[in-house]
Design a protein around this motif. Structure first.
Motif, PDB file in Angstrom:
ATOM      1  N   TYR A 200      41.730  35.893  49.037  1.00  0.00           N
ATOM      2  CA  TYR A 200      40.343  35.582  48.595  1.00  0.00           C
ATOM      3  C   TYR A 200      39.525  37.156  48.311  1.00  0.00           C
ATOM      4  O   TYR A 200      39.774  38.192  49.103  1.00  0.00           O
ATOM      5  N   VAL A 201      38.708  37.217  47.392  1.00  0.00           N
ATOM      6  CA  VAL A 201      38.151  38.559  47.125  1.00  0.00           C
ATOM      7  C   VAL A 201      36.560  38.279  46.952  1.00  0.00           C
ATOM      8  O   VAL A 201      36.179  37.168  46.240  1.00  0.00           O
ATOM      9  N   GLY A 202      35.790  38.974  47.381  1.00  0.00           N
ATOM     10  CA  GLY A 202      34.255  38.581  47.555  1.00  0.00           C
ATOM     11  C   GLY A 202      33.655  39.204  46.232  1.00  0.00           C
ATOM     12  O   GLY A 202      34.408  39.771  45.296  1.00  0.00           O
ATOM     13  N   LEU A 203      32.378  38.850  45.847  1.00  0.00           N
ATOM     14  CA  LEU A 203      31.935  39.010  44.692  1.00  0.00           C
ATOM     15  C   LEU A 203      31.177  40.540  44.294  1.00  0.00           C
ATOM     16  O   LEU A 203      29.967  40.631  44.383  1.00  0.00           O
ATOM     17  N   ASP A 204      32.062  41.516  44.708  1.00  0.00           N
ATOM     18  CA  ASP A 204      31.686  43.108  44.763  1.00  0.00           C
ATOM     19  C   ASP A 204      32.510  43.586  43.642  1.00  0.00           C
ATOM     20  O   ASP A 204      33.576  43.981  43.942  1.00  0.00           O
ATOM     21  N   PRO A 205      31.834  43.808  42.659  1.00  0.00           N
ATOM     22  CA  PRO A 205      32.580  44.684  41.414  1.00  0.00           C
ATOM     23  C   PRO A 205      33.069  46.081  41.956  1.00  0.00           C
ATOM     24  O   PRO A 205      34.066  46.427  41.601  1.00  0.00           O
ATOM     25  N   GLU A 206      32.269  46.785  42.782  1.00  0.00           N
ATOM     26  CA  GLU A 206      32.769  48.034  43.226  1.00  0.00           C
ATOM     27  C   GLU A 206      33.793  47.861  43.953  1.00  0.00           C
ATOM     28  O   GLU A 206      34.825  49.008  43.941  1.00  0.00           O
ATOM     29  N   ALA A 207      33.905  46.910  44.905  1.00  0.00           N
ATOM     30  CA  ALA A 207      35.333  46.670  45.656  1.00  0.00           C
ATOM     31  C   ALA A 207      36.607  46.431  44.849  1.00  0.00           C
ATOM     32  O   ALA A 207      37.583  47.190  45.194  1.00  0.00           O
ATOM     33  N   VAL A 208      36.408  45.827  43.597  1.00  0.00           N
ATOM     34  CA  VAL A 208      37.329  45.707  42.957  1.00  0.00           C
ATOM     35  C   VAL A 208      37.817  47.035  42.317  1.00  0.00           C
ATOM     36  O   VAL A 208      39.055  47.156  42.035  1.00  0.00           O
ATOM     37  N   LYS A 209      36.821  47.797  41.800  1.00  0.00           N
ATOM     38  CA  LYS A 209      37.238  49.120  41.109  1.00  0.00           C
ATOM     39  C   LYS A 209      38.002  49.875  42.136  1.00  0.00           C
ATOM     40  O   LYS A 209      38.963  50.494  42.020  1.00  0.00           O
ATOM     41  N   ASN A 210      37.527  49.920  43.655  1.00  0.00           N
ATOM     42  CA  ASN A 210      38.361  50.703  44.258  1.00  0.00           C
ATOM     43  C   ASN A 210      39.476  50.180  44.864  1.00  0.00           C
ATOM     44  O   ASN A 210      40.606  50.893  45.094  1.00  0.00           O
ATOM     45  N   ALA A 211      39.880  48.660  44.742  1.00  0.00           N
ATOM     46  CA  ALA A 211      41.115  48.167  44.998  1.00  0.00           C
ATOM     47  C   ALA A 211      42.050  48.702  43.897  1.00  0.00           C
ATOM     48  O   ALA A 211      43.240  48.813  44.035  1.00  0.00           O
ATOM     49  N   LYS A 212      41.567  48.978  42.677  1.00  0.00           N
ATOM     50  CA  LYS A 212      42.520  49.152  41.583  1.00  0.00           C
ATOM     51  C   LYS A 212      43.022  50.616  41.760  1.00  0.00           C
ATOM     52  O   LYS A 212      44.298  50.856  41.669  1.00  0.00           O
ATOM     53  N   SER A 213      42.271  51.556  42.371  1.00  0.00           N
ATOM     54  CA  SER A 213      42.816  52.835  42.837  1.00  0.00           C
ATOM     55  C   SER A 213      43.555  52.775  43.814  1.00  0.00           C
ATOM     56  O   SER A 213      44.661  53.529  43.821  1.00  0.00           O
ATOM     57  N   ALA A 214      43.464  52.112  44.901  1.00  0.00           N
ATOM     58  CA  ALA A 214      44.112  52.094  46.073  1.00  0.00           C
ATOM     59  C   ALA A 214      45.167  50.948  45.803  1.00  0.00           C
ATOM     60  O   ALA A 214      46.020  51.004  46.899  1.00  0.00           O
ATOM     61  N   LYS A 215      45.511  50.336  44.983  1.00  0.00           N
ATOM     62  CA  LYS A 215      46.393  49.316  44.829  1.00  0.00           C
ATOM     63  C   LYS A 215      46.519  48.246  45.740  1.00  0.00           C
ATOM     64  O   LYS A 215      47.571  48.128  46.331  1.00  0.00           O
ATOM     65  N   ILE A 216      45.323  47.732  46.277  1.00  0.00           N
ATOM     66  CA  ILE A 216      45.315  47.015  47.363  1.00  0.00           C
ATOM     67  C   ILE A 216      45.916  45.614  47.153  1.00  0.00           C
ATOM     68  O   ILE A 216      46.698  45.043  48.041  1.00  0.00           O
ATOM     69  N   LEU A 217      45.728  45.016  46.036  1.00  0.00           N
ATOM     70  CA  LEU A 217      46.474  43.728  45.495  1.00  0.00           C
ATOM     71  C   LEU A 217      47.922  43.832  45.884  1.00  0.00           C
ATOM     72  O   LEU A 217      48.730  42.861  45.848  1.00  0.00           O
ATOM     73  N   GLU A 218      48.578  44.935  45.060  1.00  0.00           N
ATOM     74  CA  GLU A 218      50.122  45.245  45.646  1.00  0.00           C
ATOM     75  C   GLU A 218      50.423  44.971  46.997  1.00  0.00           C
ATOM     76  O   GLU A 218      51.578  44.531  47.310  1.00  0.00           O
ATOM     77  N   LYS A 219      49.659  45.390  47.876  1.00  0.00           N
ATOM     78  CA  LYS A 219      50.061  45.523  49.337  1.00  0.00           C
ATOM     79  C   LYS A 219      50.012  43.985  49.695  1.00  0.00           C
ATOM     80  O   LYS A 219      50.661  43.739  50.558  1.00  0.00           O
ATOM     81  N   VAL A 220      48.806  43.284  49.337  1.00  0.00           N
ATOM     82  CA  VAL A 220      48.526  41.973  49.812  1.00  0.00           C
ATOM     83  C   VAL A 220      49.579  41.205  49.263  1.00  0.00           C
ATOM     84  O   VAL A 220      50.208  40.441  50.198  1.00  0.00           O
ATOM     85  N   PHE A 221      50.052  41.215  48.082  1.00  0.00           N
ATOM     86  CA  PHE A 221      50.963  40.205  47.256  1.00  0.00           C
ATOM     87  C   PHE A 221      52.736  40.787  47.563  1.00  0.00           C
ATOM     88  O   PHE A 221      53.378  40.053  47.299  1.00  0.00           O
ATOM     89  N   SER A 222      52.568  41.952  47.916  1.00  0.00           N
ATOM     90  CA  SER A 222      53.822  42.760  47.738  1.00  0.00           C
ATOM     91  C   SER A 222      54.565  42.478  46.574  1.00  0.00           C
ATOM     92  O   SER A 222      55.548  42.089  46.415  1.00  0.00           O
TER      93      SER A 222
END
Length: 102
Positions: A48-70
């Motif tokens: 789940y992802v909250g409704l925060d567009p800034e968090a999505v921008k940060n996730a792109k640079s930190a590649k958070i979803l790659e870590k979550v889903f391996s």
């Protein structure tokens, strides 16, 4: 009338808990395809992802979803997710909680 329990989910981008209705589900299916799940019912590993567009921008640079889903997440998926989250946030701000029954 008894108060109803509100289901909560953790935002994988910020690690904060939010009501499920105020979040977007992302799912990885058996084939490894990652997609937005607006219904919340697609089969597969969900996050789940909250409704925060800034968090999505940060996730792109930190590649958070790659870590979550391996799993590798295409760059254009982050753009699609940003647009979806931004749109949903605007709807929530404009109309309030759309899931409330009057």
């Amino acid at each position: 009338m008894a108060t109803r329990k509100i289901p909560m989910r953790k935002d994988v981008l910020t690690n904060k808990m939010y009501p499920k209705r105020e979040m977007v589900r992302i799912v990885k299916d058996k084939e490894g395809n990652i997609s937005i799940d607006p219904t919340g019912k697609k089969p597969g590993r969900g996050a789940y992802v909250g409704l925060d567009p800034e968090a999505v921008k940060n996730a792109k640079s930190a590649k958070i979803l790659e870590k979550v889903f391996s799993h590798a997440v295409p760059e254009d998926f982050y753009d699609e997710l940003f647009d979806f989250v931004d749109h949903q946030k605007a709807r929530m701000d404009l109309f309030g909680d759309l899931g409330k029954k009057h």
